[in-house]
Design an enzyme around this catalytic site. Sequence first.
Site, PDB file in Angstrom:
ATOM      1  N   HIS A 140       0.831  -1.203   0.000  1.00 57.80           N
ATOM      2  CA  HIS A 140       0.000   0.000   0.000  1.00 57.80           C
ATOM      3  C   HIS A 140       0.869   1.258   0.000  1.00 57.80           C
ATOM      4  CE1 HIS A 140      -3.184  -2.817   1.156  1.00 57.80           C
ATOM      5  NE2 HIS A 140      -4.040  -1.872   0.829  1.00 57.80           N
ATOM      6  N   LYS A 157      -0.699   4.984   4.560  1.00 57.18           N
ATOM      7  CA  LYS A 157      -1.652   4.092   5.220  1.00 57.18           C
ATOM      8  C   LYS A 157      -1.249   3.918   6.680  1.00 57.18           C
ATOM      9  CE  LYS A 157      -3.919  -0.424   4.773  1.00 57.18           C
ATOM     10  NZ  LYS A 157      -5.254   0.173   4.954  1.00 57.18           N
TER      11      LYS A 157
END
Length: 266
Positions: free
Chosen positions: A155, A159
């Site tokens: 990701h 995040k």
Amino acid sequence: MKDIKVIIAGPRGRMGHEAVLLMERTPHFQFVAAVDYKHGGEKISDLPGMPALDVPIYEDLHTCLDEIEADVLLDLTTPEVGKKHVTLAVEHGLRSVIGTTGFTEEELQHLTNIAKEKEVGTIIAPNFAIGAVLMMKFSQMAAKYFQDVEIIELHHDQKLDAPSGTAVKTVDLIRQHREPKQQGHPNETEQLKGVRGANVDGIHIHSVRLPGLIAHQEVLFGGDGQMLTVRHDSFNRASFMSGVKLSIETVMNLDHLVYGLENIMD
């Protein structure tokens, strides 16, 4: 289809911005309010890059619910804020669609209980991308035949939680068809602490955080003389909007909590 009045919490985030655009292009969605602690008292049209929508922004959800009539709360904030919002929504009898992750099993059970008691539809989705849901379901199917599996989730570097909710949900699905087992050499040691990743019943999870990524996951199954890889990639936040739309429409007909988009897909 009857119009659905929606409140969006977290409109300035990248997911939130895409959700605002979804509201604008979906005729039966009425975008009635937003919640943003930095821009209370303003309009959506006042925010940079937003469409010219005369939608009020509230500093907190409690005040918003006191003043605005809505059918669904769409929460795209942070794990900490999302947990507070979904609890408040259920207590107010407001249906909610929650796109934040990081809920513990105890928190999910508590929310399940109060949603059932209040008969309030609630959907918590670790991932709104239809392809990601299929990736999880395919992985669940494969686990019947491949007992050795590892997960790599990748990701963007902003995040907040690791591993991702998608990875956690994938493990939960795989465990339904896989008994706990030690994977790898029984005398394996880590020369660098954590190098083998998190370990859930012998399933290793590895989290990657880098700029340039959005949301990606691959599930690797190993067998004698063969390997199966199931992978999904989201290249932009628009990939999540079909799942957001489906969730908002579906939650209108629920009277309980559903965890995971796969449980509302035919």
